[in-house]
Scaffold this active site. Structure first.
Site, PDB file in Angstrom:
ATOM      1  N   HIS A 121       0.222  -3.075   5.885  1.00  0.00           N
ATOM      2  CA  HIS A 121       0.080  -4.127   6.888  1.00  0.00           C
ATOM      3  C   HIS A 121       1.007  -3.779   8.051  1.00  0.00           C
ATOM      4  O   HIS A 121       2.011  -3.098   7.885  1.00  0.00           O
ATOM      5  CB  HIS A 121       0.491  -5.457   6.244  1.00  0.00           C
ATOM      6  N   ASP A 199       6.378  -4.303  -0.807  1.00  0.00           N
ATOM      7  CA  ASP A 199       5.717  -5.455  -0.198  1.00  0.00           C
ATOM      8  C   ASP A 199       4.795  -6.072  -1.252  1.00  0.00           C
ATOM      9  O   ASP A 199       3.770  -5.490  -1.610  1.00  0.00           O
ATOM     10  CB  ASP A 199       4.931  -4.981   1.026  1.00  0.00           C
ATOM     11  N   GLN A 202       0.558  -9.414  -1.498  1.00  0.00           N
ATOM     12  CA  GLN A 202      -0.766  -9.544  -2.101  1.00  0.00           C
ATOM     13  C   GLN A 202      -0.757  -9.337  -3.613  1.00  0.00           C
ATOM     14  O   GLN A 202      -1.813  -9.389  -4.238  1.00  0.00           O
ATOM     15  CB  GLN A 202      -1.723  -8.541  -1.452  1.00  0.00           C
ATOM     16  N   LYS A 225       0.660 -17.499   0.460  1.00  0.00           N
ATOM     17  CA  LYS A 225      -0.457 -16.798  -0.178  1.00  0.00           C
ATOM     18  C   LYS A 225      -0.535 -17.105  -1.669  1.00  0.00           C
ATOM     19  O   LYS A 225      -1.451 -16.639  -2.349  1.00  0.00           O
ATOM     20  CB  LYS A 225      -0.326 -15.286   0.050  1.00  0.00           C
ATOM     21  N   CYS A 364      -4.744  -6.824  10.484  1.00  0.00           N
ATOM     22  CA  CYS A 364      -3.392  -6.294  10.760  1.00  0.00           C
ATOM     23  C   CYS A 364      -3.162  -4.972  10.034  1.00  0.00           C
ATOM     24  O   CYS A 364      -2.056  -4.689   9.555  1.00  0.00           O
ATOM     25  CB  CYS A 364      -2.307  -7.309  10.380  1.00  0.00           C
TER      26      CYS A 364
END
Length: 406
Positions: A121, A199, A202, A225, A364
């Protein structure tokens, strides 16, 4: 028992209509909907407890502090951090990554190297580019193949004593590809002393996270999220590293002593939590963890994987459908285009008229789109409350888009 209707009953927003049609919400990789239990906790903070934390001796301040610190301990358990003070409240993944990139500035010099991947991202690209501009370090990027799978032979080639940071996502937001984090970390530990940043924006909503087993130095994710309010997030960092590195923001809460002659800093986690936090949101993030744990992380993972498999199978039965990352290990996302029938936003607008919310565009992740030589994709992303019937509606909507755009 996994009861999808009982789960859906906990999300009031799913009862609404969009353009005269029942809402089919398939934009969960952008943000998930919030269960009533989370909204109730958030509302109760502002109607029953509203006060600043850590600073007051009065009852409301004490109660608000207790609730926010309880939330911190829930999140510690959720990601299996060794200590609760390794859990830093942030505004989200983007702030967490920028924080890490800033506090590591002093650790880099000219010609040092930072490794990221093509699947990142923008929030896991731009902060490192800015760090390179500040220090003269260089960015190296692990490429992908035609299936969106990272080519880890390049990681072997890139890793050296010059490598100071390796930062990759656990799951691609654009394609849903699950990256081999364990292998990446093992290779990095073997060949360098680099800081490892993961990261988890997700991954945290979809499967179990164990930062100690993972052996990363930093792990970041967003609350919004994973069924929590927007403006919430977590930075996990190993105690020894966070204690050594400098603060990010200066101000209230993060000081031990302050005078015009100099300032000393508070201990963890407060060293990295300057200013008034998003108290209600942080408490509600703990409630979102409660929702996930009650539902069962394995139940969530099983259901979402079944939805993904079903969606891919149904879409591939249509003509002229291109699914990106089709052959890779994925979770939660099917990203596709209608070949020869216009741009992704056209499909998204047609689906919206049918009450179906998907994301279109580059998500993104412009380097991914450039790799595939496309402007963007249609991305349907799933959460625990989605159903197979909703996927059937998505497929019917795609068929309609094909007819209208051909």
């Amino acid at each position: 028992m996994f009861d999808i209707q009982e789960i859906r009953s906990q999300f009031t927003i799913l009862n609404r209509e969009v353009n005269g049609k029942p809402l089919v919400y398939l934009d969960n990789a952008a943000t998930s909907q919030k269960p009533d239990s989370v909204l109730k906790i958030w509302n109760e903070y502002y109607t029953q407890l509203n006060a600043n934390v850590h600073r007051g001796i009065h009852t409301l301040s004490q109660l608000a502090t207790e609730e926010m610190e309880l939330s911190r301990r829930k999140i510690q358990k959720f990601i299996n951090a060794e200590h609760d003070f390794e859990v830093i409240f942030t505004k989200g993944t983007t702030e967490g990554l920028n924080l890490i990139a800033y506090i590591l500035t002093q650790k880099l010099k000219k010609d040092d190297e930072i490794i990221i991947s093509y699947l990142e991202h923008h929030s896991n690209i731009v902060p490192w580019q800015l760090l390179c501009e500040r220090t003269g370090a260089k960015l190296r990027v692990i490429p992908i193949d035609e299936n969106g799978i990272l080519q880890l032979d390049y990681l072997d080639e890139f890793l050296s004593e010059k490598t100071k940071i390796v930062s990759v996502n656990q799951v691609s937001n654009a394609l849903g590809i699950v990256n081999p984090i364990e292998e990446i970390i093992a290779k990095t530990r073997e060949k360098s002393d680099a800081y490892i940043v993961i990261d988890g924006a997700q991954s945290a909503p979809h499967f179990e996270i164990d930062v100690q087993k993972m052996d990363c130095d930093f792990f970041v994710f967003s609350g919004h999220k994973m069924y929590a309010p927007m403006g919430t997030g977590i930075l996990y960092g190993k105690q020894s590293i966070l204690e050594e590195l400098p603060p990010f923001h200066g101000g209230g809460e993060m000081i031990a002593t302050c005078s015009f002659d100099g300032t000393t800093y508070a201990g963890l986690p407060f060293k990295y939590e300057a200013g008034t936090p998003n108290v209600g949101g942080n408490i509600a993030l703990g409630a979102a963890v409660d929702f996930i744990e009650k539902t069962g992380r394995q139940n969530i993972q099983n259901h979402e994987n079944a939805l993904l498999e079903y969606a891919q199978r149904q879409l591939l039965e249509l003509e002229n459908i291109k699914i990106y990352g089709e052959k890779a290990k994925r979770t939660g996302v099917v990203s596709f285009n209608l070949e020869g029938t216009g741009i992704s936003s056209d499909v998204g607008m047609i689906l919206d008229k049918m009450g179906i919310a998907v994301r279109t565009g580059h998500h993104c992740t412009q380097p991914i789109m450039d790799f595939f030589n496309i402007a963007g994709t249609v991305r349907a992303s799933f959460a625990v409350y989605n159903t197979f019937e909703e996927i059937d509606l998505l497929v019917e909507g795609v068929k309609k888009a094909q007819r209208m755009l051909s």
